[in-house]
Design a protein around this motif. Structure first.
Motif, PDB file in Angstrom:
ATOM      1  N   THR A  84       0.826  -1.209   0.000  1.00 39.60           N
ATOM      2  CA  THR A  84       0.000   0.000   0.000  1.00 39.60           C
ATOM      3  C   THR A  84       0.860   1.258   0.000  1.00 39.60           C
ATOM      4  O   THR A  84       0.579   2.225  -0.720  1.00 39.60           O
ATOM      5  CB  THR A  84      -0.932   0.001   1.229  1.00 39.60           C
ATOM      6  N   ALA A  85       1.923   1.244   0.794  1.00 33.67           N
ATOM      7  CA  ALA A  85       2.818   2.405   0.846  1.00 33.67           C
ATOM      8  C   ALA A  85       3.498   2.631  -0.497  1.00 33.67           C
ATOM      9  O   ALA A  85       3.638   3.771  -0.949  1.00 33.67           O
ATOM     10  CB  ALA A  85       3.867   2.216   1.943  1.00 33.67           C
ATOM     11  N   TYR A  86       3.909   1.550  -1.168  1.00 31.00           N
ATOM     12  CA  TYR A  86       4.541   1.687  -2.482  1.00 31.00           C
ATOM     13  C   TYR A  86       3.569   2.283  -3.489  1.00 31.00           C
ATOM     14  O   TYR A  86       3.925   3.189  -4.259  1.00 31.00           O
ATOM     15  CB  TYR A  86       5.021   0.331  -3.006  1.00 31.00           C
ATOM     16  N   VAL A  87       2.331   1.765  -3.498  1.00 39.74           N
ATOM     17  CA  VAL A  87       1.345   2.237  -4.475  1.00 39.74           C
ATOM     18  C   VAL A  87       1.011   3.703  -4.224  1.00 39.74           C
ATOM     19  O   VAL A  87       0.970   4.517  -5.159  1.00 39.74           O
ATOM     20  CB  VAL A  87       0.078   1.363  -4.410  1.00 39.74           C
ATOM     21  N   VAL A  88       0.785   4.062  -2.963  1.00 41.60           N
ATOM     22  CA  VAL A  88       0.456   5.451  -2.637  1.00 41.60           C
ATOM     23  C   VAL A  88       1.613   6.375  -2.998  1.00 41.60           C
ATOM     24  O   VAL A  88       1.416   7.456  -3.577  1.00 41.60           O
ATOM     25  CB  VAL A  88       0.093   5.578  -1.146  1.00 41.60           C
ATOM     26  N   SER A  89       2.829   5.959  -2.685  1.00 38.41           N
ATOM     27  CA  SER A  89       3.994   6.784  -3.006  1.00 38.41           C
ATOM     28  C   SER A  89       4.157   6.941  -4.519  1.00 38.41           C
ATOM     29  O   SER A  89       4.445   8.036  -5.012  1.00 38.41           O
ATOM     30  CB  SER A  89       5.259   6.164  -2.408  1.00 38.41           C
ATOM     31  N   GLY A  90       3.965   5.842  -5.257  1.00 37.41           N
ATOM     32  CA  GLY A  90       4.082   5.919  -6.706  1.00 37.41           C
ATOM     33  C   GLY A  90       3.032   6.825  -7.330  1.00 37.41           C
ATOM     34  O   GLY A  90       3.344   7.652  -8.196  1.00 37.41           O
ATOM     35  N   LEU A  91       1.781   6.707  -6.880  1.00 38.83           N
ATOM     36  CA  LEU A  91       0.722   7.559  -7.405  1.00 38.83           C
ATOM     37  C   LEU A  91       0.948   9.018  -7.021  1.00 38.83           C
ATOM     38  O   LEU A  91       0.689   9.932  -7.818  1.00 38.83           O
ATOM     39  CB  LEU A  91      -0.638   7.077  -6.904  1.00 38.83           C
ATOM     40  N   ALA A  92       1.432   9.237  -5.805  1.00 34.95           N
ATOM     41  CA  ALA A  92       1.704  10.607  -5.370  1.00 34.95           C
ATOM     42  C   ALA A  92       2.817  11.229  -6.212  1.00 34.95           C
ATOM     43  O   ALA A  92       2.715  12.394  -6.633  1.00 34.95           O
ATOM     44  CB  ALA A  92       2.078  10.618  -3.886  1.00 34.95           C
ATOM     45  N   PHE A  93       3.879  10.467  -6.462  1.00 35.41           N
ATOM     46  CA  PHE A  93       4.960  11.015  -7.282  1.00 35.41           C
ATOM     47  C   PHE A  93       4.474  11.285  -8.698  1.00 35.41           C
ATOM     48  O   PHE A  93       4.828  12.307  -9.304  1.00 35.41           O
ATOM     49  CB  PHE A  93       6.137  10.050  -7.310  1.00 35.41           C
ATOM     50  N   TYR A  94       3.663  10.376  -9.243  1.00 34.42           N
ATOM     51  CA  TYR A  94       3.134  10.601 -10.591  1.00 34.42           C
ATOM     52  C   TYR A  94       2.295  11.880 -10.633  1.00 34.42           C
ATOM     53  O   TYR A  94       2.432  12.686 -11.572  1.00 34.42           O
ATOM     54  CB  TYR A  94       2.285   9.408 -11.024  1.00 34.42           C
ATOM     55  N   ALA A  95       1.419  12.064  -9.631  1.00 31.05           N
ATOM     56  CA  ALA A  95       0.574  13.262  -9.616  1.00 31.05           C
ATOM     57  C   ALA A  95       1.408  14.530  -9.552  1.00 31.05           C
ATOM     58  O   ALA A  95       1.179  15.488 -10.305  1.00 31.05           O
ATOM     59  CB  ALA A  95      -0.396  13.193  -8.432  1.00 31.05           C
ATOM     60  N   GLY A  96       2.402  14.547  -8.658  1.00 29.75           N
ATOM     61  CA  GLY A  96       3.234  15.735  -8.547  1.00 29.75           C
ATOM     62  C   GLY A  96       4.061  15.984  -9.794  1.00 29.75           C
ATOM     63  O   GLY A  96       4.193  17.125 -10.254  1.00 29.75           O
ATOM     64  N   PHE A  97       4.601  14.911 -10.364  1.00 31.31           N
ATOM     65  CA  PHE A  97       5.434  15.050 -11.557  1.00 31.31           C
ATOM     66  C   PHE A  97       4.632  15.527 -12.760  1.00 31.31           C
ATOM     67  O   PHE A  97       5.056  16.428 -13.493  1.00 31.31           O
ATOM     68  CB  PHE A  97       6.105  13.714 -11.857  1.00 31.31           C
TER      69      PHE A  97
END
Length: 439
Positions: free
Chosen positions: A106-119
């Protein structure tokens, strides 16, 4: 009678519990996570500080249209929230509070989606005052479009390698599947007949793989490369024999394409409806294939035999399992999925066949098998991840913040980072690639 005194020694409270000893693999995993998350957090901080315009435009569909008009999105708050989420994951990783399992996933998925959104918000921000303003589009339609053949090819690889046969020839199965899907659909004036032709072609290459790998015990890696060369040369030769006369070409290489079949109610869902449930039959077959392969491998007696001959064929032989027969069956079954994956490149998308149409995606499907740890669900997510990154590359081509040379390497670079930082060392089936001779 004297009193006998006994003294009960109490164990020291602090010294009673010795600190747990962590193995080196767990320490390396933590270090990788901390490094990757620290880089992501640092980039997001830079993105947040470098944005000037307050808003960017986004659209819920894959393009701006009357149905999906462009809307404004506050840029900086999105990036700051993304930074906070990744920073929180970084702190948990540094304190070793991300145990293996669903919590870490869950932490990996949330972090990946968060980085994608910011990027993506940073990439589309500050476009200037020109008449054209690119909008952030929904990535799901493009991900499904690019990922469908990769998922089908990865499932073919999982079936073969779980049985102990290395399938390097997925690229070749894609090529013959695409070519014969085009020919069959053109001759029958039916895109659905193209799927039948693709399956027959994919199984044909699978039969060659099984014949030389199992009967003649040819090195399976070399054999896969040879089969790819065979498929590439054969399809190129047959394509050159098709006349350019439109009156003849329409019967050989001008196939109809599969039409979209929207699922009632589900296709009307916001964001995901059009992307997932307004698709062609081939995409729905891809969805079903994931469940079929998972069920067959892990919930049936035949699936247990497939996994046993891939792990310990001698033990399987001692209990009466025909090792090479089961391997033949698994390889041919995998050829069905690889052939369908090839069909996507013609009747599923572009229509007519062109030389080397699959463009090396069979190797990407093979990488998804490894990245997914030889599990059908893991391989599916790995293939979709590559499709997502490739679609991101196409989206970022609309803006000029990132050099085009770097964009071309983005999907492969992201895959390397994911494997190195989150997947780590993987173990293939023990007998993968090893021929079995009954003693």
């Amino acid at each position: 009678m004297g009193l006998v005194s006994t003294r009960v020694e109490q164990p020291p409270a602090a010294a009673a519990e010795a600190p747990a000893i962590r193995d080196r693999a767990d320490v390396r995993r933590q270090v990788k996570l901390v490094v990757v998350l620290a880089i992501a957090a640092g980039l997001l901080l830079y993105f947040a500080l470098s944005i000037d315009n307050a808003t960017v435009k986004y659209v819920l569909g894959d393009r701006v249209s009357a149905e999906f008009p462009a809307k404004d999105l506050a840029a900086k708050p999105v990036v700051w929230v993304s930074f906070a989420l990744v920073l929180g994951a970084l702190v948990l990783a540094a304190l070793n509070r991300l145990p293996r399992g669903w919590v870490a996933t869950t932490a990996y998925v949330v972090s990946g989606l968060a980085f994608y959104a910011g990027f993506i918000v940073w990439a589309y921000s500050d476009q200037g005052e020109g008449a054209f303003q690119a909008a952030i589009a929904n990535p799901l339609p493009g991900t499904i479009e690019i990922g469908t053949p990769l998922v089908l090819g990865a499932l073919a690889g999982v079936m073969c390698e779980r049985a102990g046969v290395i399938n390097i020839a997925i690229e070749g199965q894609f090529l013959v599947g695409a070519f014969f899907a085009s020919v069959a659909a053109s001759l029958a004036f039916s895109a659905y007949m193209g799927l039948v032709g693709a399956v027959i072609a994919g199984v044909g290459i699978a039969a060659l793989l099984a014949l030389f790998a199992l009967r003649y015990q040819v090195n399976q890696v070399v054999l896969g490369v040879v089969l790819i060369a065979l498929a590439s040369g054969l399809t190129a030769f047959l394509l050159s024999q098709i006349p350019s006369d439109p009156a003849i070409k329409q019967y050989l290489n001008e196939p109809p394409r599969l039409e979209e079949l929207p699922i009632p109610v589900l296709s009307d869902l916001p964001v995901v409806g059009q992307a997932l449930f307004n698709q062609t039959l081939l995409v729905y077959l891809m969805y079903a294939s994931i469940f079929v392969v998972t069920f067959v491998l892990f919930q049936t007696r035949w699936g247990l035999r497939v996994r046993s001959v891939g792990e310990h064929p001698m033990a399987a032989d001692t209990v009466g399992i025909k090792v090479n027969r089961v391997r033949w069956q698994a390889v041919l079954f995998g050829g069905v999925f690889a052939g369908l994956g090839g069909a996507y490149y013609t009747v599923g998308s572009t229509g007519a066949f062109d030389r080397d149409l699959s463009a090396g995606n069979g190797f990407i499907a093979l990488a998804a098998v490894i990245m997914g740890r030889w599990h059908p669900v893991g391989a599916t997510f790995a293939a979709l991840f590559f499709g997502f990154m490739t679609n991101l590359q196409f989206q970022l081509a609309l803006v000029d913040k990132i050099p085009t040379q770097f964009l071309g390497a983005t999907p492969y670079l992201a895959t390397i980072i994911a494997v190195a930082g989150f997947v780590g060392r993987v173990r293939p089936p023990a007998a993968d690639g090893e021929p079995y001779v009954k003693s």
